[in-house]
Design a protein around this motif. Structure first.
Motif, PDB file in Angstrom:
ATOM      1  N   GLU A 175      -9.110   2.883  -0.864  1.00  0.00           N
ATOM      2  CA  GLU A 175      -7.952   2.976  -0.480  1.00  0.00           C
ATOM      3  C   GLU A 175      -7.650   4.152   0.540  1.00  0.00           C
ATOM      4  OE1 GLU A 175      -5.379   0.011  -3.608  1.00  0.00           O
ATOM      5  OE2 GLU A 175      -6.662   1.353  -3.862  1.00  0.00           O
ATOM      6  N   LEU A 220     -14.418   5.140 -25.855  1.00  0.00           N
ATOM      7  CA  LEU A 220     -15.530   6.756 -25.821  1.00  0.00           C
ATOM      8  C   LEU A 220     -16.219   6.778 -26.938  1.00  0.00           C
ATOM      9  CD1 LEU A 220     -12.716   9.364 -25.198  1.00  0.00           C
ATOM     10  CD2 LEU A 220     -14.930   8.162 -24.256  1.00  0.00           C
ATOM     11  N   ASP A 252     -17.117  18.778 -29.675  1.00  0.00           N
ATOM     12  CA  ASP A 252     -18.675  17.191 -30.320  1.00  0.00           C
ATOM     13  C   ASP A 252     -19.191  17.861 -30.811  1.00  0.00           C
ATOM     14  OD1 ASP A 252     -16.370  15.966 -27.646  1.00  0.00           O
ATOM     15  OD2 ASP A 252     -17.940  15.324 -26.997  1.00  0.00           O
ATOM     16  N   LEU A 296      -4.645  12.691  -1.437  1.00  0.00           N
ATOM     17  CA  LEU A 296      -5.445  12.201  -1.903  1.00  0.00           C
ATOM     18  C   LEU A 296      -4.379  11.288  -2.786  1.00  0.00           C
ATOM     19  CD1 LEU A 296      -8.539  13.217  -2.591  1.00  0.00           C
ATOM     20  CD2 LEU A 296      -8.371  11.255  -0.808  1.00  0.00           C
ATOM     21  N   ILE A 297      -4.382  10.121  -2.893  1.00  0.00           N
ATOM     22  CA  ILE A 297      -3.476   9.055  -4.063  1.00  0.00           C
ATOM     23  C   ILE A 297      -4.657   9.360  -5.234  1.00  0.00           C
ATOM     24  CG2 ILE A 297      -2.477   7.204  -5.043  1.00  0.00           C
ATOM     25  CD1 ILE A 297      -0.941   8.735  -2.334  1.00  0.00           C
ATOM     26  N   ASN A 317     -11.438  10.431 -10.079  1.00  0.00           N
ATOM     27  CA  ASN A 317     -12.979  10.740 -10.554  1.00  0.00           C
ATOM     28  C   ASN A 317     -14.114  10.758 -10.099  1.00  0.00           C
ATOM     29  OD1 ASN A 317     -12.177   8.908 -12.886  1.00  0.00           O
ATOM     30  ND2 ASN A 317     -12.774   6.376 -12.036  1.00  0.00           N
ATOM     31  N   ALA A 338     -17.831  16.182 -24.182  1.00  0.00           N
ATOM     32  CA  ALA A 338     -17.978  15.117 -23.520  1.00  0.00           C
ATOM     33  C   ALA A 338     -16.666  14.402 -23.181  1.00  0.00           C
ATOM     34  CB  ALA A 338     -18.808  14.302 -23.858  1.00  0.00           C
ATOM     35  N   PHE A 339     -16.809  13.450 -21.879  1.00  0.00           N
ATOM     36  CA  PHE A 339     -15.214  13.447 -21.280  1.00  0.00           C
ATOM     37  C   PHE A 339     -15.828  12.043 -20.926  1.00  0.00           C
ATOM     38  CE2 PHE A 339     -13.894  17.418 -20.158  1.00  0.00           C
ATOM     39  CZ  PHE A 339     -13.090  18.029 -21.490  1.00  0.00           C
ATOM     40  N   GLY A 340     -15.460  10.329 -21.737  1.00  0.00           N
ATOM     41  CA  GLY A 340     -15.929   9.698 -21.691  1.00  0.00           C
ATOM     42  C   GLY A 340     -17.274   9.587 -21.114  1.00  0.00           C
ATOM     43  N   PRO A 341     -18.100   9.061 -20.098  1.00  0.00           N
ATOM     44  CA  PRO A 341     -19.518   9.158 -19.584  1.00  0.00           C
ATOM     45  C   PRO A 341     -19.899  10.577 -19.080  1.00  0.00           C
ATOM     46  CG  PRO A 341     -17.971   7.857 -17.688  1.00  0.00           C
ATOM     47  CD  PRO A 341     -17.552   8.536 -19.073  1.00  0.00           C
ATOM     48  N   PHE A 368       0.483  -1.128  -0.058  1.00  0.00           N
ATOM     49  CA  PHE A 368       0.017  -0.199   0.155  1.00  0.00           C
ATOM     50  C   PHE A 368       0.567   1.468   0.189  1.00  0.00           C
ATOM     51  CE2 PHE A 368      -2.482   3.451   2.276  1.00  0.00           C
ATOM     52  CZ  PHE A 368      -3.898   3.094   2.007  1.00  0.00           C
ATOM     53  N   LEU A 421     -14.491   3.488  -7.099  1.00  0.00           N
ATOM     54  CA  LEU A 421     -13.898   4.842  -7.496  1.00  0.00           C
ATOM     55  C   LEU A 421     -12.180   4.969  -7.348  1.00  0.00           C
ATOM     56  CD1 LEU A 421     -17.370   5.943  -8.812  1.00  0.00           C
ATOM     57  CD2 LEU A 421     -16.166   5.316 -10.605  1.00  0.00           C
ATOM     58  N   VAL A 466     -11.593  13.043   2.400  1.00  0.00           N
ATOM     59  CA  VAL A 466     -10.361  13.439   3.293  1.00  0.00           C
ATOM     60  C   VAL A 466     -11.216  14.384   4.507  1.00  0.00           C
ATOM     61  CG1 VAL A 466      -8.345  15.239   3.762  1.00  0.00           C
ATOM     62  CG2 VAL A 466      -9.029  14.464   1.298  1.00  0.00           C
ATOM     63  N   ASP A 510      -5.176   8.374  -7.835  1.00  0.00           N
ATOM     64  CA  ASP A 510      -5.240   7.077  -8.302  1.00  0.00           C
ATOM     65  C   ASP A 510      -5.600   5.293  -7.740  1.00  0.00           C
ATOM     66  OD1 ASP A 510      -4.332   6.891 -10.911  1.00  0.00           O
ATOM     67  OD2 ASP A 510      -2.281   7.193 -10.458  1.00  0.00           O
ATOM     68  N   PHE A 511      -5.715   6.137  -6.606  1.00  0.00           N
ATOM     69  CA  PHE A 511      -6.387   5.655  -5.869  1.00  0.00           C
ATOM     70  C   PHE A 511      -7.675   5.162  -4.880  1.00  0.00           C
ATOM     71  CE2 PHE A 511      -2.976   4.088  -2.348  1.00  0.00           C
ATOM     72  CZ  PHE A 511      -1.922   3.304  -3.371  1.00  0.00           C
TER      73      PHE A 511
END
Lengths: 368, 531
Positions: B374, A357, B74, B366-367, B421, B30-33, A227, B417, B431, B369-370
């Protein structure tokens, strides 16, 4: 939400990269006037078509699993350890010293001792660059690559001046005592009634490699150290905020990395050659980088990528043996695979992400 | 995309006959969803200051990035001065007369003002002619708009207000007629902000069009002619500033009425929890960042530290949080803690009952990507509760995360998630959930609502005050004066590594604090020039 589903990330992208590498390789083979389809058939036949071929493929794969895992664990701490070659070289020295030191009665005793020997020597060789990086801020890429050369020189000196049996002109140690010889797959599978080629070098180290994959997965994703290591790898400033000491992570990850690279020697030195020769690593330390990149630093990915590279090695050897395709071209093909799966990863990833996408958007549009 | 022009019924401030400086028609991205911009239609009249206000993640920055060629829409159309214009990259934006001043300046620190202005707009391979030409023009522009900067000063030697002026000059040098400013006052003192507004008004009077992106209602009211409100990627309203009120704008932003004032009962301070004496920090460049500060925080009270960013507040938090080493003395509940870093770090601070909500949640708290679960253990991964022998108790952590996410209203409540995100406000709630639920004796909070939308601000403030009412000591650092005034039971103002004074919120006002933040005390007059 991530852009791509996980399977696309870990399976689709590498497979497309691989196909691209194969297409280019086919063009190269065509260009020198050979038949690429026949060449591919020969490679598959030679490496996967017999237990002899499998024995070699898995033997090479074992090396690449160890070095690939070594690079992966360091990657997770955002350390780029490209010193696997040197660490594996020193690991070989450690294994050889253990094997020659005691008249081992049985391999089951010699193997754990040799593993410790290889790991300690490999870790020690990684420890110096790691210490310099942690305390002095030296760049790990520079130091580890320099230590590859020093490692080669150390081995050279040891073989020529210390370990060479008197009277021998060969810069190599004496043959290890029979009590250290590891069981090959042939011997291991015989009791189960499976006949495996006698002359193939794959041995029990392959199982150790599988075990290493599992233990490393456990370490990275299930332990506190893992971790902290991943947190440090993602954000050093975050890790310091959380009270994770960078020195501990840098040293810890590099020691494990070096130990894994050193562990490779039980396969090549103890398992196959049964003595220590010059250049026993044969570039596996560097292949480990490609394996880790292709396997996305995940132990399972590393295992699959290692088997793929084992196939390329063994298949390449067969090509050189049976066709007029020169040995150098085999290296070109291996290089193309490394190039596409490792270095040019984003070239494939970005278009694939775009496709996903677009798919998702058209789905969403239909849903609204 | 269907034409939604019918919904664009908002009258802009433009005279009906002249073409708008900027017209956006049906912009979607849009960015992804995530639909960052949904069918945005906007007209900005020539020679107006137009504000765009909205919560974080409402899509303001995305919209401006489309206008500046960083993203491609778009769908939709951009018209500049009535002409349909393609803006595939920032070069095209500059050619179309659009200039952008980013929140984080894009200046080369060790270049001079002049070199920064010319950078990227050199005339040829040799610098000399470009530089001397630029010097002439720069002096001219600076005079015209009353923006005095020394062209030969190095960027690293001038203050942030000055650096911002350089960014504006850069755009003007490139003949920008439309100037976009993204959260321009975030780093400025109130006085510097006022100066900026004077410059903007001057530019407007010269016929330039200005778009001001901000989440500060006060600035919108003070400087803009028209204002558009964005919410969840949509342009919900465009109104004349003179015809609206802060309350109405706030409501338009979040879609419901919000409390702009913090609702809290008087504090009942107890025993001293944190006692800091003669704290000094010298950074890597041998610059003294803290010059011997002393203060106390008692149980059940909030001490707010006000100040312009970079005057030592961050260092206070980092020393107390175990990130930076220092000299001096810090006591927690009467026990001295080690400041040398040899026997202590972030972990030992946590074991002493100090929780830390850092100023920069993305780089520290925060991390990214975690996964959220986590991150809920981040900093406390050593806690026996989170471990089963050698292995971490991931299943237990995930379960516990569900409860924390529910209690802190983290949306979406999906622990798996990755932190990246979540929106800024929800990241901050993660946090806060982690730190507040440790039930610490002392909570360090840095910029608790930076980049957080108004709805979440209220929630975060309430949680911090609940912790205070539970008898915990809280040290709050914020560059938002309004937040400091609303939350604190006592206010300490920092300037240049020193505490300039302590005030009670009831007995002071923003003007007095603003002067203290600029290093000016009532009795001594000008104290020291800004660094």
């Amino acid at each position: 939400m991530d852009v791509m589903p996980k399977w696309a990330d870990v399976v689709l992208v590498p497979v497309i990269s691989l196909i691209l590498a194969m297409v280019i390789s086919a063009l190269v083979i065509l260009a020198i006037g050979e038949d690429p389809w026949a060449a591919l058939k020969l490679m598959v036949q030679g490496s996967l078509g017999s237990t002899y071929g499998w024995g070699y493929t898995l033997y090479y794969a074992t090396n690449f699993v160890f070095t690939g895992l070594a690079v992966s664990i360091a990657f997770h701490a955002s350390m780029f350890n490209i010193g696997g070659e040197g660490q594996a070289t020193l690991g070989g020295l450690g294994v050889a010293l253990v094997c020659l030191a005691v008249p081992w009665p049985h391999w089951a005793l010699a193997l754990p001792a040799a593993m410790v020997g290889g790991m300690v020597f490999g870790a020690a060789w990684a420890a110096i660059p790691a210490y310099l990086a942690a305390k002095r801020g030296s760049h790990i890429v520079i130091t580890t690559i320099m230590f590859n050369f020093i490692g080669a020189a150390v081995l050279n000196y040891m073989l020529v001046n210390v370990l060479r049996p008197t009277g021998s002109m060969d810069p190599a140690t004496a043959k290890f005592p029979p009590g250290t010889n590891l069981p090959t797959l042939h011997e291991m599978l015989a009791p189960f009634g499976i006949s495996f080629s006698k002359s193939a070098p794959a041995n029990i180290s392959f199982l150790i490699a599988l075990l290493a994959c599992f233990l490393l997965w456990l370490l990275i994703w299930r332990t506190r150290f893992g971790f902290e290591l991943r947190a440090f790898g993602k954000s050093e400033s975050g890790a310091i905020y959380a009270g994770i000491r960078p020195t501990k992570i840098i040293m810890g990850s590099m020691l494990i990395s070096g130990a894994l690279a050193g562990l490779m020697a039980i396969n090549t030195v103890q398992g196959e050659a049964e003595r220590l020769v010059l250049n026993s690593v044969e570039g596996a330390g560097f292949i480990g980088i490609a394996v880790a990149l292709m396997g996305r630093s995940h132990p399972l990915g590393v295992l699959i990528a290692a088997i793929l590279f084992g196939f390329l090695y063994q298949g390449g050897a067969e090509l050189a043996l049976w066709t007029t395709i020169p040995r150098e071209l085999i290296v070109v093909i291996q290089g193309l695979v490394i190039l596409f799966t490792g270095a040019l990863d984003n070239m494939v990833r970005m278009p694939v992400e775009k496709v996903f996408l677009r798919l998702r958007r058209s789905n969403n549009g239909a849903g609204e | 995309m269907k034409d939604m022009a019918g919904t664009a019924d908002q009258p802009s401030g433009a005279p009906p006959n002249a073409p708008a400086a900027i017209e956006l028609r049906g912009i979607s991205k849009a960015f992804g969803p995530v639909q960052a911009n949904k069918d945005i239609t906007l007209k900005v009249a020539k020679g107006a200051i137009h504000g765009i206000i909205g919560e974080n993640g409402a899509g303001k920055s995305t919209l401006m990035s489309i206008l500046y060629g960083f993203y491609k829409a778009d769908s939709g159309e951009i018209l500049i001065n009535g002409q349909p214009t393609e803006i595939p990259d920032s070069q095209a934006a500059i050619a179309a007369g659009i200039g952008m001043v980013f929140q984080h300046f894009k200046l080369v620190e060790n270049f001079s003002v002049l070199e920064n202005v010319v950078l990227g707009a050199e005339d040829g391979a040799l610098l000399k002619p470009s530089l001397s030409k630029a010097r002439k023009q720069l002096t001219q522009i600076a005079e015209e708009y009353e923006m005095n900067v020394d062209p030969d000063a190095l960027i690293e030697d001038i203050g942030v207000g000055m650096q911002q002026r350089v960014e504006i000059l850069k755009s003007l040098y490139r003949h920008a007629d439309i100037l976009i400013l993204d959260e321009p006052t975030g780093v400025l003192t109130p006085a510097e902000a006022d100066h900026l507004f004077r410059i903007l008004r001057g530019l407007r009077d010269e016929g330039k069009t200005i778009i001001l992106i901000t989440h500060k209602l006060r600035e919108i009211m003070e400087v803009t002619d028209t204002v558009s409100v964005m919410r969840r990627g949509e342009m919900t309203a465009t109104v004349k500033t003179a015809e609206t009120s802060p309350e109405q704008l706030a409501e338009l932003m979040v879609g419901r009425k919000v409390l702009l004032r913090v609702d809290k009962k008087p504090a009942h301070p107890g025993a001293t929890v944190l006692k800091v004496e003669d704290l000094r920090v010298v950074d890597e460049d041998k610059v003294e960042r803290l010059r011997g500060i002393s203060f106390e925080v008692r149980a059940g009270e909030i001490l707010g530290i006000a100040g312009v960013a970079g005057n030592g507040q961050s260092e206070v938090l980092q020393v107390l949080g175990g990130i930076t080493t220092a000299t001096g003395s810090v006591q927690i509940n009467g026990n001295e803690i080690d400041l040398t870093g040899k026997h202590s770090d972030g972990r030992s601070r946590r074991e002493r009952g100090i929780a830390h909500v850092p100023e920069d949640r993305q780089r520290q708290g925060l991390i990214m990507d975690f996964a959220a679960w986590e991150n809920m253990a981040f900093g406390y991964q050593w806690d026996p509760d989170y471990n089963h022998g050698l292995l971490m108790d991931n299943a237990g952590l995930k379960r516990e995360t569900e409860g924390k996410m529910e209690r802190f209203d983290v949306r979406p409540p999906h622990g798996h998630l990755a932190a990246k995100n979540f929106s800024g406000g929800n990241q901050q709630k993660i946090v806060l959930a982690r730190e507040i639920e440790r039930n610490p004796d002392l909570l360090l909070v840095g910029q608790p609502t930076r980049g957080v939308d108004i709805g979440a601000i209220e929630f975060i403030h309430q949680r911090i005050i609940e912790l205070r009412d539970a008898g915990k000591a809280i040290l709050l650092v914020s560059v938002e004066l309004e937040e400091i005034m609303g939350m604190s039971d006592r206010i300490a103002v920092m300037f240049d590594g020193r505490i300039m004074g302590e005030r009670l919120p009831a007995e002071t006002n923003e003007g007095e604090l603003g002067l203290l933040m600029a290093g000016i005390t009532n009795d001594s007059g000008a104290n020291e020039g800004a660094a």
